[in-house]
Design an enzyme around this catalytic site. Sequence first.
Site, PDB file in Angstrom:
ATOM      1  CE  LYS A 156      -4.088  -1.971   0.332  1.00  0.00           C
ATOM      2  NZ  LYS A 156      -5.209  -1.738  -0.591  1.00  0.00           N
ATOM      3  CG  HIS A 275      -9.969  -5.464  -4.881  1.00  0.00           C
ATOM      4  ND1 HIS A 275     -11.179  -5.306  -4.244  1.00  0.00           N
ATOM      5  CD2 HIS A 275      -9.036  -5.014  -4.017  1.00  0.00           C
ATOM      6  CE1 HIS A 275     -10.988  -4.775  -3.055  1.00  0.00           C
ATOM      7  NE2 HIS A 275      -9.707  -4.589  -2.879  1.00  0.00           N
TER       8      HIS A 275
END
Length: 363
Positions: A156, A275
């Site tokens: 991230k 995802h």
Amino acid sequence: MVRGRISRLSVRDVRFPTSLGGHGADAMVSADAMVSADAMVSADAMVSADAMVSADAMVSADAMVSADAMVSADAMHTDPDYSAAYVVIETDAEDGIKGCGITFTLGKGTEVEKQMLAQGYPAYTTSCAWLGYSDDTLKQLCAQALKDGWTRFKVKVGADLQDDMRRCQIIRDMIGPEKTLMMDANQRWDVPEAVEWMSKLAKFKPLWIEEPTSPDDILGHATISKCHNRVIFKQLLQAKALQFLQIDSCRLGSVNENLSVLLMAKKFEIPVCPHAGGVGLCELVQHLIIFDYISVSASLENRVCEYVDHLHEHFKYPVMIQRASYMPPKDPGYSTEMKEESVKKHQYPDGEVWKKLLPAQEN
């Protein structure tokens, strides 16, 4: 006029061991000889175009299903058994009227099915590198993931450039140059920021940058991984703004809309890398990736699915990961059913968990 309502539907998997006698071998010679688009899917036998997705929102019928697109001869088992899904629809009409139908399947027969059962669908992990983790936690989780056989890692990014560079350096140093690194900015940047930020992070050789900016900004995307519906996906594909396509099993309109996007991705030859994570997304998306591989793409090239090791214990049919791969689910359904005990405990704000947490937060 006969009146009645459907009272029962049954579907049975009927398979005949024709391979024992070598019958039907000439149907294996080529994809064209094996099956035609009309034999595989017809509007009457399957579903109307309107019920599935409108033609202009999806792809043309000939792009949707063709023998070449669905499966090639070298992907087929050499000794297939003939099989069919035998469907019976019963009604409560006085005369007992019922309907019977057959949908042809590929029997025991395809190498892609066997490969899925034996090896699973390749996954990548996001569990190592959340923004809130300390460097020590990041290193510990990355080391454990490597020990468990993971070869693909997502980091991230997007809050602080120097922090991102330090964390990406840690991950890259630990996994080495041969393993795959992805990045996810969660729509944090505008387009100029994305370009500037990624020019600095490019040194870590990411496979992709996920959600660099708003998914609605079609023209601003060089790459983007998720969007809201099939119409936006269609525009992104037509604008050649995608190198990888990430469906989301809940953001899109359930199974039908996800399938329409898989078909469009096949049309434009863009690999689908779904995802997952969150609450139950891994459980849901496993069905979509297996379908994509067996029935649409027949390829694992540049394809991988996200996996996050959280919250699976709350589901009745949790996803199974072996050797860093999703193993095909064997229970019927979409794997959405949660354990009732978990639902009651975590229901907001009256569940047991929140009855303890909320007063503590107020204090």
